[in-house]
Design an enzyme around this catalytic site. Sequence first.
Site, PDB file in Angstrom:
ATOM      1  N   GLU A 123      -5.370  -8.361   5.257  1.00 55.52           N
ATOM      2  CA  GLU A 123      -5.759  -7.593   6.434  1.00 55.52           C
ATOM      3  C   GLU A 123      -6.828  -6.619   5.998  1.00 55.52           C
ATOM      4  OE1 GLU A 123      -4.229  -4.310   9.773  1.00 55.52           O
ATOM      5  OE2 GLU A 123      -3.347  -4.147   7.784  1.00 55.52           O
ATOM      6  N   ASP A 167      -0.603  -6.483   3.763  1.00 53.63           N
ATOM      7  CA  ASP A 167      -1.139  -5.277   4.842  1.00 53.63           C
ATOM      8  C   ASP A 167      -2.049  -4.371   4.246  1.00 53.63           C
ATOM      9  OD1 ASP A 167      -0.117  -4.053   7.344  1.00 53.63           O
ATOM     10  OD2 ASP A 167       0.241  -2.508   5.888  1.00 53.63           O
ATOM     11  N   HIS A 191      -7.061  -0.731   1.662  1.00 55.15           N
ATOM     12  CA  HIS A 191      -6.487   0.702   1.491  1.00 55.15           C
ATOM     13  C   HIS A 191      -5.809   0.963   0.119  1.00 55.15           C
ATOM     14  CE1 HIS A 191      -8.254   1.863   5.280  1.00 55.15           C
ATOM     15  NE2 HIS A 191      -7.624   1.025   5.912  1.00 55.15           N
ATOM     16  N   ASN A 238       0.984  -1.082  -0.079  1.00 56.37           N
ATOM     17  CA  ASN A 238       0.224   0.019  -0.137  1.00 56.37           C
ATOM     18  C   ASN A 238       0.738   1.275   0.007  1.00 56.37           C
ATOM     19  OD1 ASN A 238      -2.794   1.394   0.439  1.00 56.37           O
ATOM     20  ND2 ASN A 238      -1.453   2.208   2.502  1.00 56.37           N
ATOM     21  N   ASP A 276       1.573   6.925   0.300  1.00 53.79           N
ATOM     22  CA  ASP A 276       0.937   5.808  -0.492  1.00 53.79           C
ATOM     23  C   ASP A 276       1.251   5.587  -1.783  1.00 53.79           C
ATOM     24  OD1 ASP A 276      -0.568   5.493   2.213  1.00 53.79           O
ATOM     25  OD2 ASP A 276      -2.496   5.683   1.149  1.00 53.79           O
TER      26      ASP A 276
END
Length: 551
Positions: free
Chosen positions: A292, A247, A251, A155, A217
């Site tokens: 996640e 992870d 997102h 991410n 990001d």
Amino acid sequence: MTVVSRSSTVASLLATALVLLLTLGACTAGSSSSDSSPLPDDGGAGGDAAVQATYEADEQPGTVYYEIFVRSFYDTDGDGIGDLNGVTAKLDYLKELGIGGIWLMPINESPSYHGYDVTDYYAINPEYGTLDDLKRLLDEAHKRDIKVIMDLVVNHTSSEHPWFKEALADASSPYRSWYSFAEAGDKLQTNGAVDGNPWHSYGSLRYLGIFWNGMPDLNFDEPKVREEMIKIGQYWLEQGLDGFRLDAAKHIYGDFKSTVGSPEVQAANKKWWQEFRTGMNEVNPDAYLIGEVWDSLAIIAPYFDQALDSAFHFDLADKLIGGTRNERDPDLAFSLERAYKVYEKSSGGTFVDAPFLSNHDQNRVMSELRGNTDHAKMAAALLLTLPGTPYLYYGEEIGMQGVKPDEYIREPMLWHRDPAGGEGQTKWIASKHNKEAGEVSVEAQLGQDGSLLEHYRTLIGWRNEEAALRNGTIGEYKLETVGGKLSAFVRVTKTERVLVVHNLSGEAQTAELAASDVYGEFTQLARSTADDAKLEGTKLTLPPYSTAVLK
């Protein structure tokens, strides 16, 4: 990872109930004492008297995984920092515990203690060792039938990553499009998905980093980013890793609270992880991908569509801890059957659940249970009798405590009684919640009847020996009791079924075991954590804080 296809529905169970009733005599005979021997590890029928199921079984083949923060685990070079050779040194401990898989928290090069801000995706953190050390770990783990996955953080990168440094320094750099930049005067969304303003200033520029200014990001609308992340994943599979814990999986595009759950964002996330899965399949079609995705069923389910194998079951962790702390039945089968129907529809029957009690982002379970060892034992018993691939957080099996901030839920593993430690003891941070060691150590608990560690070993042993506990789905079983102190459910494979009953309370509990319309009778007390558990006819008596498995 090979997964059995599953298609169980409530309708099919009801439709076959009449057939089961007609054949109940045969099923009951299959539950006789001759069925008490441990089952073979290959998942076959457990003896000549195995129950021939007349229902469909929504199987979830799994094993028990163990999460390791390498820095805190075991030190082999005397610098006080755990290393990959330390994990290798403790493989026999993990094998004897019954572990079938290891999740390594980040081991890539990083400037931080935790490693979730990567500066070189192709390098091992030198504090942890070398690529050869990792390969030795993988070889030794595989000799013991233990799989190894590692954290892959795609991410975001570290703000110290050469890509980001070049992107900041040169507007014409090809890496400028690898991140999201804005000018100081641009109007931007500031409701970050994980709280706070996700935009960070650098001179006249602002850049996006939803977790922290040290974690900018990556921009997954840039094709080169997607290509590079797939290339990185393929590289590590080629080194021998068995898969990845991914992870912040939701997102990738979920940057803002106002849009993180939107259909558009979720569709973009799903498309990326499908692309990643396709890339991993080119190297290893059985690579295990667990994400996640801390969210609701509706958000999690799409990730199982030709993308992830598993996602951590955060809501379930709350139920397990709450049920044991309050000594009340959390009614697990009802909620899990509901979730599995949603997951099955999305995955086409290939998902595997991933229950857990706590991890590196949460207060340790023993602290949540206020140091109550009986409650910790029951939380473990619930976890390890559920479907899927349970995850244990290192030190959970000996009752380590820990409360945020994060450093103090990632304290050194306690191998020795002596608070000063001993061979292999890590010392990168002074323990705050486990500084006395003593009985909260492997040395004190290993081989000691009644210890939390031995309780974990017993339960994992049951799971590894009983195909229904290891691979089965879950079904409801209603007990006619007062007070809700007993928790019961059925675990089912295509050829076996067992009844699991937990006494979550500090008082002995008695219940009548009525024959199930779907699963038949359970007439044999096959296993119990308490020697004085009794089954007299249809009356089951369980001592305080104990678990029984019946056939």
